[in-house]
Design a protein around this motif. Sequence first.
Motif, PDB file in Angstrom:
ATOM      1  N   HIS A  51     104.596  67.078  72.170  1.00 20.53           N
ATOM      2  CA  HIS A  51     105.035  67.553  70.863  1.00 20.53           C
ATOM      3  C   HIS A  51     106.452  67.038  70.636  1.00 20.53           C
ATOM      4  N   TYR A  53     109.807  67.461  67.817  1.00 19.34           N
ATOM      5  CA  TYR A  53     110.337  68.355  66.778  1.00 19.34           C
ATOM      6  C   TYR A  53     111.451  67.656  66.007  1.00 19.34           C
ATOM      7  N   GLU A  55     113.967  67.809  62.153  1.00 13.44           N
ATOM      8  CA  GLU A  55     114.428  68.529  60.963  1.00 13.44           C
ATOM      9  C   GLU A  55     114.306  67.570  59.789  1.00 13.44           C
ATOM     10  N   HIS A  98     106.135  68.027  64.665  1.00 11.68           N
ATOM     11  CA  HIS A  98     106.552  69.242  63.957  1.00 11.68           C
ATOM     12  C   HIS A  98     107.808  68.914  63.158  1.00 11.68           C
TER      13      HIS A  98
END
Length: 101
Positions: A51, A53, A55, A98
């Motif tokens: 995974h 991540y 912003e 994500h």
Amino acid sequence: MADPSEFSDVVEVRGVDIGGHQVLRLESSAVPNAIAAFLLYVRDTYGQRPHVYFEWIEDSPVEAAGRFLLFGEGDVPPLTREILRRAEPNRERRPVVHVGG
């Protein structure tokens, strides 16, 4: 990001400690491609779906489009996901992206 005019197939990966968190940093002229390649490598090496991540950037869509047209720079999260989608059509095997914040 390294100099985008220097095309290279080498991605430098190193581990760093940031505030007590172990973080991997990659250096490449094509950031989304390097992240996607590294995630696929981790998946294939360890047999787990990694995974990643991100912003969202704070730029407006118009500013982001302008940066892409003028400098070839894009928004890393959606580009990384698209590269992964094309490289691995099977959603069950594709690394997970994500985005939030």
